[in-house]
Motif scaffolding. Structure first.
Motif, mmCIF file in Angstrom:
data_model
loop_
_atom_site.group_PDB
_atom_site.id
_atom_site.type_symbol
_atom_site.label_atom_id
_atom_site.label_comp_id
_atom_site.label_asym_id
_atom_site.label_seq_id
_atom_site.Cartn_x
_atom_site.Cartn_y
_atom_site.Cartn_z
ATOM 1 N N UNK A 1 0.907 -1.268 0.039
ATOM 2 C CA UNK A 1 0.002 -0.052 0.099
ATOM 3 C C UNK A 1 0.860 1.081 0.031
ATOM 4 N N UNK A 2 0.325 2.194 -0.505
ATOM 5 C CA UNK A 2 1.037 3.730 -0.451
ATOM 6 C C UNK A 2 1.255 4.245 1.058
ATOM 7 N N UNK A 3 2.201 4.682 1.679
ATOM 8 C CA UNK A 3 2.518 5.410 2.782
ATOM 9 C C UNK A 3 1.393 6.406 2.897
ATOM 10 N N UNK A 4 0.869 6.564 3.906
ATOM 11 C CA UNK A 4 -0.157 7.679 4.501
ATOM 12 C C UNK A 4 0.554 8.862 4.376
ATOM 13 N N UNK A 5 1.839 9.306 4.606
ATOM 14 C CA UNK A 5 2.208 10.494 4.350
ATOM 15 C C UNK A 5 3.574 10.230 3.532
ATOM 16 N N UNK A 6 3.819 11.142 2.713
ATOM 17 C CA UNK A 6 5.036 11.147 2.173
ATOM 18 C C UNK A 6 4.858 10.384 0.567
ATOM 19 N N UNK A 7 5.969 9.674 0.055
ATOM 20 C CA UNK A 7 5.987 9.137 -1.154
ATOM 21 C C UNK A 7 6.675 7.898 -0.897
ATOM 22 N N UNK A 8 5.934 6.852 -1.415
ATOM 23 C CA UNK A 8 6.347 5.595 -1.607
ATOM 24 C C UNK A 8 5.549 4.467 -0.994
ATOM 25 N N UNK A 9 5.869 3.393 -0.578
ATOM 26 C CA UNK A 9 5.013 2.113 -0.129
ATOM 27 C C UNK A 9 5.364 1.897 1.293
ATOM 28 N N UNK A 10 4.490 1.185 1.795
ATOM 29 C CA UNK A 10 4.489 0.873 3.412
ATOM 30 C C UNK A 10 4.813 -0.701 3.438
ATOM 31 N N UNK A 11 4.557 -1.304 4.620
ATOM 32 C CA UNK A 11 4.709 -2.654 4.867
ATOM 33 C C UNK A 11 3.621 -3.456 3.907
ATOM 34 N N UNK A 12 3.909 -4.739 3.455
ATOM 35 C CA UNK A 12 3.209 -5.406 2.745
ATOM 36 C C UNK A 12 1.785 -5.689 3.174
ATOM 37 N N UNK A 13 0.828 -5.955 2.387
ATOM 38 C CA UNK A 13 -0.368 -6.323 3.016
ATOM 39 C C UNK A 13 -0.940 -7.646 2.406
ATOM 40 N N UNK A 14 0.231 -8.528 1.652
ATOM 41 C CA UNK A 14 -0.540 -9.740 1.180
ATOM 42 C C UNK A 14 0.809 -10.641 1.329
ATOM 43 N N UNK A 15 0.395 -12.138 1.527
ATOM 44 C CA UNK A 15 1.667 -13.005 1.882
ATOM 45 C C UNK A 15 2.753 -12.677 0.659
ATOM 46 N N UNK A 16 2.266 -12.411 -0.651
ATOM 47 C CA UNK A 16 3.270 -12.435 -1.759
ATOM 48 C C UNK A 16 4.178 -11.185 -1.345
ATOM 49 N N UNK A 17 3.584 -9.953 -0.852
ATOM 50 C CA UNK A 17 4.737 -8.937 -0.270
ATOM 51 C C UNK A 17 5.655 -9.237 0.646
ATOM 52 N N UNK A 18 5.048 -9.859 1.603
ATOM 53 C CA UNK A 18 5.740 -10.225 2.580
ATOM 54 C C UNK A 18 6.930 -11.298 2.301
ATOM 55 N N UNK A 19 6.634 -12.168 1.350
ATOM 56 C CA UNK A 19 7.624 -13.212 0.906
ATOM 57 C C UNK A 19 8.718 -12.389 0.156
ATOM 58 N N UNK A 20 8.377 -11.375 -0.822
ATOM 59 C CA UNK A 20 9.432 -10.569 -1.432
ATOM 60 C C UNK A 20 10.285 -9.711 -0.584
ATOM 61 N N UNK A 21 9.459 -9.205 0.700
ATOM 62 C CA UNK A 21 10.395 -8.391 1.758
ATOM 63 C C UNK A 21 11.388 -9.467 2.316
ATOM 64 N N UNK A 22 10.818 -10.553 2.918
ATOM 65 C CA UNK A 22 11.687 -11.497 3.752
ATOM 66 C C UNK A 22 12.851 -12.033 2.617
ATOM 67 N N UNK A 23 12.436 -12.357 1.418
ATOM 68 C CA UNK A 23 13.573 -12.819 0.313
ATOM 69 C C UNK A 23 14.639 -11.553 0.123
ATOM 70 N N UNK A 24 14.200 -10.203 0.197
ATOM 71 C CA UNK A 24 15.118 -9.198 -0.014
ATOM 72 C C UNK A 24 15.977 -9.271 1.209
ATOM 73 N N UNK A 25 15.555 -9.167 2.374
ATOM 74 C CA UNK A 25 16.150 -8.992 3.682
ATOM 75 C C UNK A 25 17.268 -10.238 3.795
ATOM 76 N N UNK A 26 16.892 -11.563 3.416
ATOM 77 C CA UNK A 26 17.615 -12.542 3.560
ATOM 78 C C UNK A 26 18.773 -12.643 2.502
ATOM 79 N N UNK A 27 18.528 -12.003 1.240
ATOM 80 C CA UNK A 27 19.465 -11.792 0.288
ATOM 81 C C UNK A 27 20.500 -10.827 0.741
ATOM 82 N N UNK A 28 20.222 -9.934 1.311
ATOM 83 C CA UNK A 28 21.047 -8.791 1.886
ATOM 84 C C UNK A 28 22.111 -9.489 2.914
ATOM 85 N N UNK A 29 21.495 -10.276 3.715
ATOM 86 C CA UNK A 29 22.379 -10.789 4.929
ATOM 87 C C UNK A 29 23.012 -11.936 4.306
ATOM 88 N N UNK A 30 22.734 -12.705 3.393
ATOM 89 C CA UNK A 30 23.737 -13.610 2.774
ATOM 90 C C UNK A 30 24.905 -12.855 1.894
#
Length: 81
Positions: free
Chosen positions: A10-39
């Protein structure tokens, strides 16, 4: 009857950009992004800081692309609908 597209980010309420995911697909992408950075930090950072920065930049560009593609259209928001 036209089906409305489901946004992953979803869009952020204030400012420009996006907030935390609202679907399981979004959460999967976010977790993969964090894991790939850690690796990458564990494997690349011990060799070269410049390579790690380039790696993170590419991952961030890909993540931003997914947010642009599957998120609400970005625009500046001031909190009111």
């Amino acid at each position: 009857m036209q089906r409305q597209a489901q946004y992953w980010f979803p869009a952020k309420r204030y400012g420009w950009g996006w907030g935390l995911p609202i679907t399981w697909q979004g959460w999967a992408i976010l977790v993969a992004f964090i894991l790939l950075i850690a690796i990458g930090a564990a494997m690349i950072l011990k060799h070269s800081l410049a390579e790690f920065i380039a790696y993170v930049a590419v991952l961030t560009a890909l993540f931003a692309g997914v947010c642009w593609w599957k998120g609400e259209p970005p625009r500046w928001r001031w909190g009111d609908e």
